[in-house]
Design a protein around this motif. Structure first.
Motif, PDB file in Angstrom:
ATOM      1  N   ILE B   2       0.808  -1.051  -0.038  1.00  0.00           N
ATOM      2  CA  ILE B   2       0.050   0.050   0.169  1.00  0.00           C
ATOM      3  C   ILE B   2       0.787   1.245   0.061  1.00  0.00           C
ATOM      4  N   PRO B   3       0.765   2.148  -1.109  1.00  0.00           N
ATOM      5  CA  PRO B   3       1.894   3.119  -1.227  1.00  0.00           C
ATOM      6  C   PRO B   3       1.127   4.207  -0.139  1.00  0.00           C
ATOM      7  N   MET B   4       2.317   4.700   0.591  1.00  0.00           N
ATOM      8  CA  MET B   4       2.326   5.725   1.434  1.00  0.00           C
ATOM      9  C   MET B   4       2.062   6.969   0.954  1.00  0.00           C
ATOM     10  N   ASP B   5       0.853   7.628   0.713  1.00  0.00           N
ATOM     11  CA  ASP B   5       0.686   8.943  -0.063  1.00  0.00           C
ATOM     12  C   ASP B   5      -0.212   9.826   0.605  1.00  0.00           C
ATOM     13  N   THR B   6      -0.230  10.850   0.432  1.00  0.00           N
ATOM     14  CA  THR B   6      -1.111  11.955   1.326  1.00  0.00           C
ATOM     15  C   THR B   6      -2.250  12.508   0.444  1.00  0.00           C
ATOM     16  N   THR B   7      -2.455  12.056  -0.690  1.00  0.00           N
ATOM     17  CA  THR B   7      -3.732  12.432  -1.723  1.00  0.00           C
ATOM     18  C   THR B   7      -4.862  11.653  -1.044  1.00  0.00           C
ATOM     19  N   ARG B   8      -6.080  12.265  -1.253  1.00  0.00           N
ATOM     20  CA  ARG B   8      -7.079  11.741  -0.623  1.00  0.00           C
ATOM     21  C   ARG B   8      -7.620  10.797  -1.327  1.00  0.00           C
ATOM     22  N   PHE B   9      -8.324   9.730  -0.530  1.00  0.00           N
ATOM     23  CA  PHE B   9      -8.774   8.484  -1.170  1.00  0.00           C
ATOM     24  C   PHE B   9     -10.253   8.899  -2.071  1.00  0.00           C
ATOM     25  N   VAL B  10     -10.829   9.357  -1.241  1.00  0.00           N
ATOM     26  CA  VAL B  10     -12.288   9.833  -1.682  1.00  0.00           C
ATOM     27  C   VAL B  10     -12.514  10.613  -2.956  1.00  0.00           C
ATOM     28  N   VAL B  15     -13.521  10.554  -8.717  1.00  0.00           N
ATOM     29  CA  VAL B  15     -13.236  10.860  -9.924  1.00  0.00           C
ATOM     30  C   VAL B  15     -13.404   9.587 -10.902  1.00  0.00           C
ATOM     31  N   ALA B  16     -12.716   8.493 -10.355  1.00  0.00           N
ATOM     32  CA  ALA B  16     -12.766   7.361 -10.889  1.00  0.00           C
ATOM     33  C   ALA B  16     -14.210   6.863 -11.343  1.00  0.00           C
ATOM     34  N   PHE B  17     -15.175   6.877 -10.558  1.00  0.00           N
ATOM     35  CA  PHE B  17     -16.543   6.542 -11.026  1.00  0.00           C
ATOM     36  C   PHE B  17     -17.158   7.473 -11.724  1.00  0.00           C
ATOM     37  N   LEU B  19     -15.821   9.273 -13.669  1.00  0.00           N
ATOM     38  CA  LEU B  19     -15.107   9.075 -15.358  1.00  0.00           C
ATOM     39  C   LEU B  19     -15.953   7.859 -15.930  1.00  0.00           C
TER      40      LEU B  19
END
Lengths: 233, 324
Positions: B2-10, B15-17, B19
């Motif tokens: 699991i990449p540790m990143d601070t961008t938000r999941f929601v 955006v994915a859905f 699209l």
């Protein structure tokens, strides 16, 4: 062997010539599966988050139950929904049987357990110390759950992709609830079942190849979204 | 993992859905204007006058041959209605009808149809077409049944099968379908009790539990005999090593009937449209279409028209509906 080659050729032909019926069936398949996945995601991610975060009696039972439902046969999911929405059933007045909406309902229920269960697994994969840090910083429960979901987002996205895969590929519930009605509830899997029973083997294979192509396209979009957001991972 | 990143999941998921849904929606709009959106309760927007919907449950042998999709458009145009056909096998089709989930039933199992009528589930029971089942098997015909009376042929296959003669086998649908019901009727006419004298009397009797096409493929693979409708056999012929051995015999007759589901049992039933469909089936022009169906593809018609004297001879009702 010949039929497999013929199927490939026919699949390419159907796609290149934009066969109207195949396009119509493919679009309907995509709409129903995506909508099912979206509904199941909206329900299963928060539910998975709550079950993971809260300690309560019977938690292990619920988790075991969810994991058992991974094995739910699609025909049984279909039969269950059928008994609910058949005219003689408790929700018969909604007239959902043999409609795309009924199919969305059945597919959502079918993939809910696997998506909730994998969300749980994803959250369990988040480093324990991370969770403690979040709580010690004074986050409310909702904030904590959201942060944890955020930490586990790629594993959860994996759950979503798997749920979509199960929805688009299942035939049992689609056949029982949709009824494979031409121009209304026929999707790729039920069309494949019909063509096979009509003896059109290569056309069945072609439709199968088209289904996989659609799944590939969806997965590519998901991958692109992931990469755009994480350029230096 | 699991990449540790601070961008938000929601937002990512959102955006994915968005699209994906947008893509599907656009595809739906450009691809097929009339079918692109998912109606939630009512079938489609009604442009000119109320367009009716007739829900039909039917047996696979009738639908999978393509006959109903061939007859459907003219009816839809004339009566301003959508005919929605679900083909699920005679047992399932009757169950749907009993639960009030469909408006009209098209099946081919006289005994069960009579029971269905006696129980008050249907009105206007009419016969509209017929054809013959055939008995197929390997060209070598190990039990030597070619040209026999169907009952005698079944008796011979059973005798040789139980004796253990090499290469004798019979594949049964074993799925409660109309074809399976016919097979049981032939065993009965040949003097056997199906559950005692036929089932589980040895490896010769194979219960497939599958549709007609798959049963034919299984019979072909095993070099076995089986009972089949002619349409499915002709559709699969190219992939099979099976030959028609018996095509004559009163008992092989296969009569198709239509039944309107009793509107007194289920108040919202579309009985008027169902009756109109039955009237449409009985018309001379429709009967001619039924008789011609399949000639271009198989060189012979798959169904025979059923009217007048034949109807009486078969003990059927083909009379016009009152007020139709």
């Amino acid at each position: 062997m010949n039929e497999i080659l013929e199927g490939l050729v026919q699949a390419v032909h159907l796609i290149v010539t934009l066969n109207p019926e195949v396009i119509e069936i493919s679009v309907r398949t995509l709409e129903i599966s995506l909508l099912s996945t979206a509904i199941a995601t909206i329900v299963s991610v928060p539910v998975g988050g709550l079950i993971h975060f809260r300690e309560f009696r019977g938690k292990r039972v619920i988790v075991t139950l969810i994991q058992t439902l991974y094995s739910l046969p699609t025909v049984i999911a279909g039969l269950f929904v059928f008994l609910l929405i058949s005219r003689a059933g408790p929700f018969g007045f909604l007239r959902l049987l043999f409609t795309p909406a009924g199919m969305v309902l059945a597919q959502s229920l079918l993939i809910l357990p696997i998506m909730a269960g994998l969300t749980l697994t994803a959250l369990s994969g988040v480093d324990r110390s991370k969770r403690d840090t979040i709580i010690s910083l004074g986050a409310t429960e909702t904030q904590t759950v959201l942060s944890l979901i955020h930490e586990a987002r790629f594993a959860i996205l994996g759950a979503v992709v798997l749920g979509f895969g199960r929805a688009i590929s299942e035939v049992g519930a689609a056949m029982m609830i949709g009824g494979n009605i031409r121009g209304f509830t026929r999707v790729l899997t039920t069309a494949i079942a019909l063509e096979t029973s009509m003896g059109n083997i290569s056309l069945s294979l072609a439709l199968g190849i088209i289904l996989l192509a659609i799944a590939l396209a969806v997965n590519l979009i998901v991958m692109l979204v992931q990469q755009e957001r994480v350029p230096h991972d | 993992m699991i990449p540790m990143d601070t961008t938000r999941f929601v937002p990512v998921a959102g955006v994915a859905f968005t699209l994906l849904l947008l893509g599907a929606w656009i595809a739906g709009c450009t691809g097929t204007p009339s079918e692109g959106t998912i109606p939630l309760t009512s079938p489609r927007p009604m442009a000119e006058g109320p367009r009716g919907t007739l829900l039909m449950a039917t047996t696979t042998s009738l639908y999978d041959t393509g006959l109903l999709d061939f007859l459907r458009p003219d009816f839809e145009k004339e009566f301003n209605a959508d005919v929605r056909i679900t083909s699920q096998g005679t047992g399932k089709a009757m169950e749907l009808a009993k639960r009030g989930d469909v408006d009209i039933l098209l099946v081919h199992d006289p005994a069960r149809e009579i029971a269905f009528m006696d129980e008050g589930y249907g009105i206007n029971h009419r016969c509209f077409a017929y054809n013959y089942f055939i008995i197929v098997g390997p060209a070598s015909d190990p039990a030597v049944i070619a040209g026999m009376k169907p009952e005698d042929a079944f008796r011979k296959i059973l005798t040789e099968g139980i004796k253990g003669t090499a290469g004798i086998a019979f594949v049964s649908r074993g799925d409660g379908s109309g074809t399976h019901a016919k097979e049981q009727a032939i065993w009965k006419a040949a003097g056997f009790n199906y559950t005692v004298d036929v089932q589980k009397t040895g490896a010769w009797y194979i219960e497939a539990g599958k549709g007609m096409g798959e049963t034919l493929v299984m019979a072909s693979e095993k070099g076995a005999y089986t009972l089949t409708d002619e349409g499915t056999y002709l559709a699969f012929k190219g992939n099979l090593q099976l030959t028609p051995l018996i095509e004559q015999g009163e008992i092989l007759r296969n009569v198709y009937s239509a039944i309107t589901i009793n509107p007194d049992r289920f108040p919202n039933q579309n009985a008027t449209l169902a009756n109109q469909f039955i009237t449409y089936l009985l018309r001379d022009t429709t009967q001619q279409k039924i008789a011609s169906f399949g000639k271009d593809r198989y060189g012979k018609g798959l169904f025979s028209a059923l009217q007048g004297a034949d109807c009486v001879r078969f003990g059927c009702d083909c009379t016009a509906l009152a007020g139709g």
